[in-house]
Design a protein around this motif. Structure first.
Motif, PDB file in Angstrom:
ATOM      1  N   UNK A 140       0.864  -1.180   0.000  1.00 56.11           N
ATOM      2  CA  UNK A 140       0.000   0.000   0.000  1.00 56.11           C
ATOM      3  C   UNK A 140       0.896   1.223   0.000  1.00 56.11           C
ATOM      4  N   UNK A 141       0.528   2.222  -0.790  1.00 56.72           N
ATOM      5  CA  UNK A 141       1.353   3.432  -0.877  1.00 56.72           C
ATOM      6  C   UNK A 141       0.650   4.593  -0.166  1.00 56.72           C
ATOM      7  N   UNK A 142       1.338   5.226   0.780  1.00 55.47           N
ATOM      8  CA  UNK A 142       0.795   6.445   1.402  1.00 55.47           C
ATOM      9  C   UNK A 142       0.838   7.541   0.346  1.00 55.47           C
ATOM     10  N   UNK A 143      -0.327   8.021  -0.026  1.00 54.65           N
ATOM     11  CA  UNK A 143      -0.471   8.762  -1.275  1.00 54.65           C
ATOM     12  C   UNK A 143      -1.094  10.132  -1.041  1.00 54.65           C
ATOM     13  N   UNK A 144      -0.283  11.182  -1.237  1.00 52.78           N
ATOM     14  CA  UNK A 144      -0.800  12.550  -1.061  1.00 52.78           C
ATOM     15  C   UNK A 144      -1.123  13.214  -2.389  1.00 52.78           C
ATOM     16  N   UNK A 145      -0.655  12.607  -3.475  1.00 52.46           N
ATOM     17  CA  UNK A 145      -0.885  13.196  -4.795  1.00 52.46           C
ATOM     18  C   UNK A 145       0.244  14.103  -5.246  1.00 52.46           C
ATOM     19  N   UNK A 146       1.199  14.379  -4.347  1.00 50.74           N
ATOM     20  CA  UNK A 146       2.371  15.175  -4.701  1.00 50.74           C
ATOM     21  C   UNK A 146       3.428  14.301  -5.356  1.00 50.74           C
ATOM     22  N   UNK A 147       4.486  14.946  -5.875  1.00 46.85           N
ATOM     23  CA  UNK A 147       5.472  14.197  -6.670  1.00 46.85           C
ATOM     24  C   UNK A 147       6.161  13.078  -5.891  1.00 46.85           C
ATOM     25  N   UNK A 148       6.426  13.290  -4.580  1.00 51.83           N
ATOM     26  CA  UNK A 148       7.204  12.288  -3.849  1.00 51.83           C
ATOM     27  C   UNK A 148       6.432  10.981  -3.657  1.00 51.83           C
ATOM     28  N   UNK A 149       5.182  11.080  -3.253  1.00 49.55           N
ATOM     29  CA  UNK A 149       4.413   9.846  -3.048  1.00 49.55           C
ATOM     30  C   UNK A 149       4.093   9.174  -4.381  1.00 49.55           C
ATOM     31  N   UNK A 150       3.880   9.973  -5.426  1.00 55.52           N
ATOM     32  CA  UNK A 150       3.568   9.380  -6.736  1.00 55.52           C
ATOM     33  C   UNK A 150       4.827   8.725  -7.325  1.00 55.52           C
ATOM     34  N   UNK A 151       5.980   9.377  -7.139  1.00 52.53           N
ATOM     35  CA  UNK A 151       7.219   8.778  -7.664  1.00 52.53           C
ATOM     36  C   UNK A 151       7.574   7.515  -6.877  1.00 52.53           C
ATOM     37  N   UNK A 152       7.342   7.545  -5.555  1.00 49.89           N
ATOM     38  CA  UNK A 152       7.593   6.348  -4.737  1.00 49.89           C
ATOM     39  C   UNK A 152       6.701   5.191  -5.202  1.00 49.89           C
ATOM     40  N   UNK A 153       5.472   5.524  -5.568  1.00 49.15           N
ATOM     41  CA  UNK A 153       4.544   4.511  -6.087  1.00 49.15           C
ATOM     42  C   UNK A 153       5.075   3.925  -7.399  1.00 49.15           C
ATOM     43  N   UNK A 154       5.578   4.799  -8.251  1.00 47.17           N
ATOM     44  CA  UNK A 154       6.182   4.387  -9.526  1.00 47.17           C
ATOM     45  C   UNK A 154       7.328   3.402  -9.276  1.00 47.17           C
ATOM     46  N   UNK A 155       8.176   3.718  -8.293  1.00 47.88           N
ATOM     47  CA  UNK A 155       9.313   2.834  -7.981  1.00 47.88           C
ATOM     48  C   UNK A 155       8.822   1.496  -7.423  1.00 47.88           C
ATOM     49  N   UNK A 166      -8.179  16.068  -2.240  1.00 46.42           N
ATOM     50  CA  UNK A 166      -9.357  15.337  -2.744  1.00 46.42           C
ATOM     51  C   UNK A 166      -9.134  14.783  -4.143  1.00 46.42           C
ATOM     52  N   UNK A 167      -8.168  15.363  -4.859  1.00 48.86           N
ATOM     53  CA  UNK A 167      -7.926  14.891  -6.229  1.00 48.86           C
ATOM     54  C   UNK A 167      -7.126  13.587  -6.281  1.00 48.86           C
ATOM     55  N   UNK A 168      -6.727  13.055  -5.120  1.00 52.33           N
ATOM     56  CA  UNK A 168      -6.059  11.732  -5.151  1.00 52.33           C
ATOM     57  C   UNK A 168      -7.031  10.684  -5.701  1.00 52.33           C
ATOM     58  N   UNK A 169      -8.329  10.954  -5.531  1.00 51.86           N
ATOM     59  CA  UNK A 169      -9.339  10.025  -6.061  1.00 51.86           C
ATOM     60  C   UNK A 169      -9.235   9.948  -7.592  1.00 51.86           C
ATOM     61  N   UNK A 170      -9.045  11.103  -8.212  1.00 52.56           N
ATOM     62  CA  UNK A 170      -8.910  11.143  -9.674  1.00 52.56           C
ATOM     63  C   UNK A 170      -7.570  10.523 -10.111  1.00 52.56           C
ATOM     64  N   UNK A 171      -6.527  10.759  -9.319  1.00 59.82           N
ATOM     65  CA  UNK A 171      -5.218  10.162  -9.641  1.00 59.82           C
ATOM     66  C   UNK A 171      -5.287   8.633  -9.546  1.00 59.82           C
ATOM     67  N   UNK A 172      -5.998   8.140  -8.513  1.00 55.49           N
ATOM     68  CA  UNK A 172      -6.147   6.690  -8.349  1.00 55.49           C
ATOM     69  C   UNK A 172      -6.927   6.107  -9.531  1.00 55.49           C
ATOM     70  N   UNK A 173      -7.928   6.854  -9.956  1.00 55.14           N
ATOM     71  CA  UNK A 173      -8.731   6.432 -11.124  1.00 55.14           C
ATOM     72  C   UNK A 173      -7.848   6.426 -12.367  1.00 55.14           C
ATOM     73  N   UNK A 174      -7.004   7.434 -12.497  1.00 53.31           N
ATOM     74  CA  UNK A 174      -6.097   7.512 -13.656  1.00 53.31           C
ATOM     75  C   UNK A 174      -5.120   6.344 -13.657  1.00 53.31           C
ATOM     76  N   UNK A 175      -4.685   5.931 -12.460  1.00 53.35           N
ATOM     77  CA  UNK A 175      -3.714   4.832 -12.348  1.00 53.35           C
ATOM     78  C   UNK A 175      -4.395   3.466 -12.320  1.00 53.35           C
TER      79      UNK A 175
END
Lengths: 226, 235
Positions: free
Chosen positions: A4-19, A48-57
């Motif tokens: 599980x990735x702690x996800x704020x929607x900022x570059x660090x959590x999204x890049x960590x998810x990518x890795x 709140x837009x993490x929901x859209x990012x999760x949908x995108x991913x």
């Protein structure tokens, strides 16, 4: 290993998810939605837009509400991670911690208590190499908020590209900020990442700015095919 | 050339970036060359071409490395400088006969040392003298009357090795009896009645070190010192 990735929607959590996706399986994203703007752990603009990012991913999102009070918010984080363990069978947590011992050690303790692995793939990363990778790997990141001198009202909404990075380096050298915004100098929002199936397009936003403090509020956005 | 050994649960793991990569960055910034090898690829032997070896840490739940007896044998046979960080300290101590026991610590610790060993040869300005002087005893290298320095070190471990017979402590922290973590978990002492535990140990006769905390976080000077000493300096 399911993570599980702690996800704020900022570059660090999204890049960590990518890795994490390059090495293991990401079963869910976990967002703590804090009502406290001064939260040490969780506040980010446009959470709140993490929901859209999760949908995108196309990765499930577990969203958990917290009042964001110091230490109590850690109990909420533990509850959220525990829920992710029960619902998604995760065996570990991934964070985008770069240098914050405060954040990393608290997540380590929670993972230890829940018998989960803890991964911080950006831990003490070379910040210049990392920022170059963000651009080279095809992330589309904007500055979502600025909170220190000398950032003026033109910064919120800027895309982090080569030109922006060059300016950030100059500011770093002169004002001793961190290049990644680790000290809270700026926050970011990811519109596109290599693992997103679709990208986020911002339709409307507004910016409040005063005394080197400015936040871009995204009020309308949609997903678009890549 | 320095060998950096990855002790994580598999080669190329997600933990690599957290425990191995920061050490690589420090060695590279210090101007030295290095190779990285996963411990499973050592096949019971550390290649002679390396000037020294650094064993990196692992995730809190990752203890697979300790089952590799050939790894311990390789460390014992190796006669050049070695430094083990956290999990690496367990490898070093186990190689020399030290048992590993449960002892959890996550967070910053106040660490004290007397600068009698070459590993402390270049102490950065941010490290302060505590005002105390080392007592006349057999540990802390026995350097009676030396100044005592203090700094903050980042610890993330669930286990700690007992100090092998041929080792001495060079730096230590105090266990606060009855202290609790933020969720009420008691911090267990190293052994009954003990109030201090070693943060940095060294073999009495060889430049073989173990560090319990993570020097790659806020204390890169220790890794730089080790690298410089092993690449032409004198221990």
């Amino acid at each position: 290993m399911k993570l599980g990735v702690l996800f704020s929607g900022g570059k660090d959590s999204v890049y960590a998810c990518h890795m994490a996706l390059l090495k293991e399986e990401v079963s869910c994203l976990i967002t703590l939605r804090s009502s406290n703007k001064e939260s040490y752990m969780f506040h980010t603009p446009n959470i709140d837009l993490t929901m859209m990012q999760a949908e995108a991913a196309e990765i499930p999102l577990l969203r958990y509400e917290t009042a964001g009070e110091k230490e109590k918010e850690l109990t909420d984080l533990k509850a959220a991670v525990s829920l992710a363990k029960d619902n998604f069978g995760i065996e570990g947590i991934v964070t985008g911690a770069v240098m914050s011992v405060y954040q990393a050690s608290r997540v380590q303790k929670i993972c230890d208590e829940l018998e989960l692995f803890c991964f911080n793939p950006l831990w003490y990363v070379n910040q210049e190499k990392y920022m170059n990778s963000v651009i080279e790997d095809g992330f589309e990141v904007i500055i979502a908020g600025v909170y220190s001198c000398p950032f003026d009202e033109k910064w919120p909404g800027r895309v982090i590209d080569r030109k922006t990075l060059a300016e950030l380096k100059k500011i770093r050298d002169k004002y001793h900020i961190t290049l990644t915004g680790e000290g809270g100098e700026y926050e970011s929002f990811v519109c596109d990442a290599p693992f997103f199936k679709r990208k986020i397009v911002i339709d409307e936003s507004s910016c409040s700015y005063r005394n080197y403090n400015g936040t871009l509020s995204i009020t309308s956005a949609h997903l678009e095919d890549k | 050339m320095i060998l950096i050994t990855d002790l994580c649960y598999k080669k190329g793991s997600l933990s690599y970036y957290e425990y191995v990569n920061p050490v690589c960055e420090i060695i590279e910034d210090s101007g030295f060359e290095y190779d990285v090898i996963h411990y499973s690829e050592l096949s019971g032997e550390i290649p002679e071409k390396y000037s020294s070896v650094i064993f990196c840490g692992t995730a809190l739940k990752d203890n697979l490395f300790i089952e590799d007896l050939s790894l311990m044998q390789a460390v014992r046979r190796y006669n050049k400088p070695v430094i083990g960080i956290c999990a690496g300290m367990q490898v070093v101590a186990s190689a020399y006969g030290g048992d590993v026991r449960d002892f959890k610590k996550i967070g910053m610790s106040r660490i004290r040392f007397s600068p009698g060993d070459p590993i402390f040869s270049d102490i950065p300005d941010f490290i302060t003298r505590s005002g105390a002087v080392a007592e006349d005893n057999s540990d802390m290298t026995g350097n009676s009357g030396s100044p005592v320095y203090e700094f903050e070190g980042y610890e993330v471990h669930s286990r700690i090795p007992d100090m092998p017979e041929d080792f001495i402590p060079l730096a230590e922290s105090e266990v606060f009896q009855g202290a609790c973590g933020p969720f009420g978990s008691a911090i267990s002492p190293v052994s009954s009645g003990s109030e201090r535990y070693p943060e940095l140990i060294r073999h009495r006769d060889k430049p073989v070190y173990g560090i319990l905390f993570h020097p790659e976080v806020r204390n890169v000077w220790l890794i730089r010192n080790f690298a410089r000493l092993s690449e032409g300096g004198e221990f």
